[in-house]
Each structure stands twice: as C-alpha cells, then as structure tokens.
Design a protein around this motif. Sequence first.
Motif, PDB file in Angstrom:
ATOM      1  N   SER A   1       4.717 -14.398 150.364  1.00 45.76           N
ATOM      2  CA  SER A   1       5.571 -15.512 149.933  1.00 45.76           C
ATOM      3  C   SER A   1       5.069 -16.085 148.614  1.00 45.76           C
ATOM      4  N   VAL A   2       6.023 -16.423 147.725  1.00 45.44           N
ATOM      5  CA  VAL A   2       5.700 -16.963 146.402  1.00 45.44           C
ATOM      6  C   VAL A   2       6.486 -18.243 146.194  1.00 45.44           C
ATOM      7  N   SER A   3       5.806 -19.307 145.807  1.00 43.32           N
ATOM      8  CA  SER A   3       6.477 -20.556 145.432  1.00 43.32           C
ATOM      9  C   SER A   3       5.821 -21.060 144.146  1.00 43.32           C
ATOM     10  N   GLU A   4       6.268 -22.216 143.664  1.00 37.69           N
ATOM     11  CA  GLU A   4       5.670 -22.778 142.449  1.00 37.69           C
ATOM     12  C   GLU A   4       4.213 -23.159 142.654  1.00 37.69           C
ATOM     13  N   SER A   5       3.836 -23.474 143.900  1.00 35.82           N
ATOM     14  CA  SER A   5       2.481 -23.970 144.143  1.00 35.82           C
ATOM     15  C   SER A   5       1.595 -23.034 144.960  1.00 35.82           C
ATOM     16  N   SER A   6       2.138 -21.923 145.471  1.00 33.33           N
ATOM     17  CA  SER A   6       1.309 -21.022 146.271  1.00 33.33           C
ATOM     18  C   SER A   6       1.886 -19.605 146.299  1.00 33.33           C
ATOM     19  N   PHE A   7       1.024 -18.670 146.641  1.00 26.98           N
ATOM     20  CA  PHE A   7       1.466 -17.308 146.901  1.00 26.98           C
ATOM     21  C   PHE A   7       0.426 -16.607 147.756  1.00 26.98           C
ATOM     22  N   GLN A   8       0.818 -15.468 148.317  1.00 28.23           N
ATOM     23  CA  GLN A   8      -0.081 -14.667 149.132  1.00 28.23           C
ATOM     24  C   GLN A   8      -0.159 -13.248 148.598  1.00 28.23           C
ATOM     25  N   LEU A   9      -1.340 -12.652 148.693  1.00 28.07           N
ATOM     26  CA  LEU A   9      -1.526 -11.229 148.459  1.00 28.07           C
ATOM     27  C   LEU A   9      -2.012 -10.643 149.773  1.00 28.07           C
ATOM     28  N   ILE A  10      -1.470  -9.492 150.150  1.00 25.77           N
ATOM     29  CA  ILE A  10      -1.782  -8.885 151.442  1.00 25.77           C
ATOM     30  C   ILE A  10      -2.332  -7.480 151.212  1.00 25.77           C
ATOM     31  N   ASP A  11      -3.550  -7.268 151.692  1.00 23.77           N
ATOM     32  CA  ASP A  11      -4.195  -5.964 151.590  1.00 23.77           C
ATOM     33  C   ASP A  11      -4.154  -5.317 152.972  1.00 23.77           C
ATOM     34  N   ASN A  12      -4.111  -4.000 153.005  1.00 24.36           N
ATOM     35  CA  ASN A  12      -4.194  -3.254 154.264  1.00 24.36           C
ATOM     36  C   ASN A  12      -5.539  -2.553 154.315  1.00 24.36           C
ATOM     37  N   ILE A  13      -6.223  -2.689 155.448  1.00 24.28           N
ATOM     38  CA  ILE A  13      -7.501  -2.016 155.630  1.00 24.28           C
ATOM     39  C   ILE A  13      -7.460  -1.231 156.932  1.00 24.28           C
ATOM     40  N   ASN A  14      -8.317  -0.238 157.039  1.00 24.15           N
ATOM     41  CA  ASN A  14      -8.415   0.565 158.242  1.00 24.15           C
ATOM     42  C   ASN A  14      -9.594   0.065 159.056  1.00 24.15           C
ATOM     43  N   VAL A  15      -9.311  -0.351 160.291  1.00 18.47           N
ATOM     44  CA  VAL A  15     -10.355  -0.825 161.198  1.00 18.47           C
ATOM     45  C   VAL A  15     -10.259   0.005 162.470  1.00 18.47           C
ATOM     46  N   GLY A  16     -11.198   0.897 162.658  1.00 14.00           N
ATOM     47  CA  GLY A  16     -11.210   1.725 163.861  1.00 14.00           C
ATOM     48  C   GLY A  16      -9.942   2.537 164.042  1.00 14.00           C
ATOM     49  N   GLY A  17      -9.393   3.039 162.956  1.00 17.87           N
ATOM     50  CA  GLY A  17      -8.183   3.857 163.029  1.00 17.87           C
ATOM     51  C   GLY A  17      -6.886   3.066 163.062  1.00 17.87           C
ATOM     52  N   GLN A  18      -6.988   1.740 163.025  1.00 11.91           N
ATOM     53  CA  GLN A  18      -5.797   0.891 163.010  1.00 11.91           C
ATOM     54  C   GLN A  18      -5.693   0.170 161.681  1.00 11.91           C
ATOM     55  N   VAL A  19      -4.472   0.048 161.167  1.00 10.11           N
ATOM     56  CA  VAL A  19      -4.249  -0.659 159.908  1.00 10.11           C
ATOM     57  C   VAL A  19      -4.104  -2.150 160.204  1.00 10.11           C
ATOM     58  N   LYS A  20      -4.921  -2.952 159.528  1.00  6.64           N
ATOM     59  CA  LYS A  20      -4.890  -4.409 159.687  1.00  6.64           C
ATOM     60  C   LYS A  20      -4.624  -5.056 158.334  1.00  6.64           C
ATOM     61  N   ASP A  21      -3.988  -6.214 158.356  1.00  5.50           N
ATOM     62  CA  ASP A  21      -3.717  -6.975 157.134  1.00  5.50           C
ATOM     63  C   ASP A  21      -4.859  -7.932 156.836  1.00  5.50           C
ATOM     64  N   VAL A  22      -5.143  -8.074 155.545  1.00  3.22           N
ATOM     65  CA  VAL A  22      -6.034  -9.130 155.062  1.00  3.22           C
ATOM     66  C   VAL A  22      -5.161  -9.969 154.136  1.00  3.22           C
ATOM     67  N   VAL A  23      -4.990 -11.248 154.463  1.00  5.38           N
ATOM     68  CA  VAL A  23      -4.090 -12.123 153.713  1.00  5.38           C
ATOM     69  C   VAL A  23      -4.921 -13.082 152.871  1.00  5.38           C
ATOM     70  N   TYR A  24      -4.686 -13.034 151.548  1.00  9.84           N
ATOM     71  CA  TYR A  24      -5.345 -13.916 150.599  1.00  9.84           C
ATOM     72  C   TYR A  24      -4.336 -15.001 150.204  1.00  9.84           C
ATOM     73  N   GLN A  25      -4.660 -16.258 150.478  1.00  9.00           N
ATOM     74  CA  GLN A  25      -3.760 -17.381 150.193  1.00  9.00           C
ATOM     75  C   GLN A  25      -4.229 -18.098 148.928  1.00  9.00           C
ATOM     76  N   PHE A  26      -3.333 -18.229 147.955  1.00  3.97           N
ATOM     77  CA  PHE A  26      -3.645 -18.881 146.694  1.00  3.97           C
ATOM     78  C   PHE A  26      -2.851 -20.184 146.553  1.00  3.97           C
ATOM     79  N   GLN A  27      -3.487 -21.202 145.952  1.00  2.00           N
ATOM     80  CA  GLN A  27      -2.847 -22.475 145.618  1.00  2.00           C
ATOM     81  C   GLN A  27      -3.014 -22.719 144.139  1.00  2.00           C
ATOM     82  N   ARG A  28      -1.980 -23.263 143.520  1.00  2.00           N
ATOM     83  CA  ARG A  28      -2.065 -23.570 142.102  1.00  2.00           C
ATOM     84  C   ARG A  28      -3.131 -24.635 141.878  1.00  2.00           C
ATOM     85  N   ALA A  29      -3.989 -24.431 140.884  1.00  2.00           N
ATOM     86  CA  ALA A  29      -5.050 -25.391 140.552  1.00  2.00           C
ATOM     87  C   ALA A  29      -4.445 -26.548 139.750  1.00  2.00           C
ATOM     88  N   ASN A  30      -5.042 -27.706 139.899  1.00  2.00           N
ATOM     89  CA  ASN A  30      -4.556 -28.885 139.158  1.00  2.00           C
ATOM     90  C   ASN A  30      -4.905 -28.832 137.706  1.00  2.00           C
TER      91      ASN A  30
END
Length: 169
Positions: A140-169
């Motif tokens: 999701s992307v807005s004027e004040s925030s967005f997310q980047l989502i990485d996929n990693i392999n954990v024990g043969g299963q794909v899991k998401d890593v979600v990085y949450q960003f906020q606009r700095a003042n």
Amino acid sequence: MKKSIFICLVAVMFFACKSASSTTASTEAQSPTLSTKLDKKTQVAFKGNWVLTNVSYPGSDYIKVNSFDLADSKCFIGSTWNFISNNNKGSMALTAPSCTAFNSPIVWSINDQGMFVLKILDAGVKAKKVRDGYLLKVGSVSESSFQLIDNINVGGQVKDVVYQFQRAN
C-alpha cells in the motif's frame, strides 16, 4: 549483372533490419521482472525522506531475517531512507543503537510490474558495476506511508517480510 547485385543488396537489407519495438517487446515478455519501463507515478510518490518504522513477518513471528545481506531485520527499524525520483538515486542509513551503524548510497526504481528494484552501492562504485540487487513488491502507498514486501524461504516455505515506511518530518 548490376540488376542482380542491386536485388541482392535490397534483399540483404530487408532481412537484416528488425524492428526495435519487436525486440523490446519480446525481451520484456520473456523476462517481466527485468522490464526497463518504470512506474513514474509511484516513483514520484516515494520522493523524499522516509523512516522505516516496522518490520514484520505475518504468520511467522519467530524467524530471524538478515535483510539485504546487511543486518538483522530489526536493525532496520528507525533507519532513514532518501529517495530522489528524477534520477533514481538516494541513500539509506541504519542507526539503531544496538546494531552496527551503516550508511550507503542506493539506486532504486519501480518497474511497470510494481516491483521495487534496489541496489545498495559501496562508496565510489557506480551502479552499473553492481550486479546484485533486490526485488520487492510494493504494498500500500499513500502520501505518508508505504510498504515493501520481500519473500524469503523458511524451511521450504515462502514467507513475507513487510517493511513499513513513514514519511519523515
């Protein structure tokens, strides 16, 4: 004799020429993640200074992730990121007190498939010399925030890593 040479030359020129647009289209169809077309609208939305405020692993809270081959993912919380949209450059800095400090220039873009393309550069090294990079989904992307989502392999299963960003003042 001259007529046959002329016909041969015309035939060679006809078969040797290939449309640049068909070459580009076929290359993009074979490798969509390597598309050189950019999502300019989303890139402009990223312009400015941001703070990474949270890293989460939905459904997998007990894993340890080494983000971007640099540090534990929790060390990225509080990191500052700068994105310049007109030249796709920027910087990032890890500043968490219990982690090793790290600062680096970056090159980034968002391709037309909505993938965030990131290269972390060493000092004095040009982006074209860096062969390794990272592809993350743009959440999701807005004027004040967005997310980047990485996929990693954990024990043969794909899991998401979600990085949450906020606009700095």
